[in-house]
Scaffold this motif. Structure first.
Motif, PDB file in Angstrom:
ATOM      1  N   ALA A  81       0.789  -1.108   0.066  1.00 22.80           N
ATOM      2  CA  ALA A  81      -0.117  -0.067  -0.021  1.00 22.80           C
ATOM      3  C   ALA A  81       0.907   1.432   0.019  1.00 22.80           C
ATOM      4  N   GLY A  82       0.155   2.323  -0.186  1.00 21.43           N
ATOM      5  CA  GLY A  82       0.816   3.476  -0.018  1.00 21.43           C
ATOM      6  C   GLY A  82       0.126   4.631   0.438  1.00 21.43           C
ATOM      7  N   THR A  83       0.843   5.988   0.733  1.00 27.33           N
ATOM      8  CA  THR A  83      -0.062   6.947   1.353  1.00 27.33           C
ATOM      9  C   THR A  83      -0.713   7.572   0.094  1.00 27.33           C
ATOM     10  N   GLU A  84      -0.460   7.283  -1.077  1.00 23.54           N
ATOM     11  CA  GLU A  84      -1.349   7.846  -2.181  1.00 23.54           C
ATOM     12  C   GLU A  84      -1.265   6.532  -3.213  1.00 23.54           C
ATOM     13  N   SER A 135      -1.463  -0.375  -7.572  1.00 26.12           N
ATOM     14  CA  SER A 135      -1.071   0.590  -6.545  1.00 26.12           C
ATOM     15  C   SER A 135      -2.296   0.974  -5.707  1.00 26.12           C
ATOM     16  N   LYS A 136      -2.361   1.006  -4.443  1.00 24.55           N
ATOM     17  CA  LYS A 136      -3.539   1.405  -3.692  1.00 24.55           C
ATOM     18  C   LYS A 136      -3.127   2.383  -2.473  1.00 24.55           C
ATOM     19  N   THR A 137      -4.014   2.599  -1.813  1.00 25.97           N
ATOM     20  CA  THR A 137      -3.805   3.322  -0.307  1.00 25.97           C
ATOM     21  C   THR A 137      -3.937   2.156   0.689  1.00 25.97           C
ATOM     22  N   ILE A 138      -3.400   2.537   1.845  1.00 29.27           N
ATOM     23  CA  ILE A 138      -3.713   1.567   2.999  1.00 29.27           C
ATOM     24  C   ILE A 138      -5.073   1.403   3.231  1.00 29.27           C
ATOM     25  N   ASP A 142      -9.285  -3.935  -0.221  1.00 25.16           N
ATOM     26  CA  ASP A 142      -8.584  -5.423  -0.552  1.00 25.16           C
ATOM     27  C   ASP A 142      -7.477  -5.558   0.453  1.00 25.16           C
ATOM     28  N   ASN A 143      -7.098  -4.396   1.174  1.00 25.93           N
ATOM     29  CA  ASN A 143      -5.970  -4.616   2.123  1.00 25.93           C
ATOM     30  C   ASN A 143      -6.656  -5.202   3.479  1.00 25.93           C
ATOM     31  N   PRO A 144      -6.013  -6.059   4.218  1.00 24.99           N
ATOM     32  CA  PRO A 144      -6.687  -6.285   5.550  1.00 24.99           C
ATOM     33  C   PRO A 144      -6.631  -4.859   6.383  1.00 24.99           C
ATOM     34  N   ALA A 145      -7.802  -5.010   7.266  1.00 32.06           N
ATOM     35  CA  ALA A 145      -8.572  -3.961   7.742  1.00 32.06           C
ATOM     36  C   ALA A 145      -7.696  -3.721   9.448  1.00 32.06           C
ATOM     37  N   GLY A 146      -7.280  -4.747   9.752  1.00 32.10           N
ATOM     38  CA  GLY A 146      -6.470  -4.792  10.986  1.00 32.10           C
ATOM     39  C   GLY A 146      -5.810  -5.949  11.468  1.00 32.10           C
ATOM     40  N   ASP A 147      -4.909  -6.045  12.637  1.00 29.64           N
ATOM     41  CA  ASP A 147      -4.308  -6.975  12.847  1.00 29.64           C
ATOM     42  C   ASP A 147      -2.948  -7.264  12.085  1.00 29.64           C
ATOM     43  N   PHE A 148      -2.364  -6.488  11.511  1.00 24.97           N
ATOM     44  CA  PHE A 148      -1.398  -6.724  10.346  1.00 24.97           C
ATOM     45  C   PHE A 148      -0.063  -5.936  10.689  1.00 24.97           C
TER      46      PHE A 148
END
Length: 211
Positions: A81-84, A135-138, A142-148
């Motif tokens: 992920a990225g900040t943008e 490319s995607k933000t945090i 699709d990215n895990p929402a927590g516990d990563f």
């Protein structure tokens, strides 16, 4: 695993001996966290974060998946992920293809020929699902929402993103940006070298985690 990629991995043999002590210390800490979570039977989520999610974080996501597969860490999942959000850099794809990965995907470009978004499925073994690169933000669903574990792979994101929502733990693992070589005669060489450097560290880390 594809034969071409196996040859790349063989060329990276004895990778632990090439990792400086200060880098090994950082990797040891991440490996210990992975090992502890894996031992609990939990799915272990690693999110590699860089400002534009275009180069270093993409390399790290791919190689972490390969290394986890190599050492039978079947509950480790890697993301980036990225900040943008921007686009996966073309030289990243070229470097991975040269090292034995097989790609399916394409990019969208603006009128000047600049990539504005790209998506690729990176295949390294026909028996497992490919790695989905884009490319995607945090906050991307699709990215895990927590516990990563948030693993910061560029100093800019590390400094400017002091809080990562949902992260259970945060690690700093910065790499030099290969972007400086783009458009020069050294572009391919620099990107392949950065890919190899990240691969060595992911292999070292996952071997420790599996131990």
């Amino acid at each position: 695993m594809h034969p071409e990629l196996q040859r790349t991995l063989q060329g990276l043999a004895n990778y632990g001996h090439s990792i400086p002590p200060d880098r090994a210390e950082r990797l040891d800490a991440i490996a210990a966290w992975i090992r502890d979570q894996h031992a609990k039977g939990d799915v272990v989520h690693l999110v590699f974060i860089c400002t534009h999610n275009s180069r270093r974080s993409q390399f790290a996501q791919v190689w972490a998946e390969v290394a986890a597969h190599k050492y039978d860490l079947d509950r480790v999942r890697s993301w980036s992920a990225g900040t943008e959000a921007t686009a996966v850099a073309g030289p990243v794809i070229a470097a991975l293809e040269a090292q034995g990965f097989r790609m399916d995907g394409a990019g969208d470009y603006d009128a000047e020929g600049n990539a504005i978004q790209t998506e690729y499925l990176v295949n390294y073994d026909d028996e497992v699902s490919p790695v989905h690169l884009y490319s995607k933000t945090i906050e991307e669903p699709d990215n895990p929402a927590g516990d990563f574990a948030a693993i910061m792979v560029c100093s800019d994101a590390d400094e400017n993103c002091p809080f990562v929502p949902g992260a259970a733990i945060r690690f700093s693992l910065p790499y030099e940006d290969p972007k400086v070589s783009e458009g020069t005669a050294d572009e391919a060489k620099t990107y392949q070298a950065r890919s190899h450097a990240i691969a060595r560290e992911m292999l070292y880390m996952m071997e420790l985690a599996a131990g």
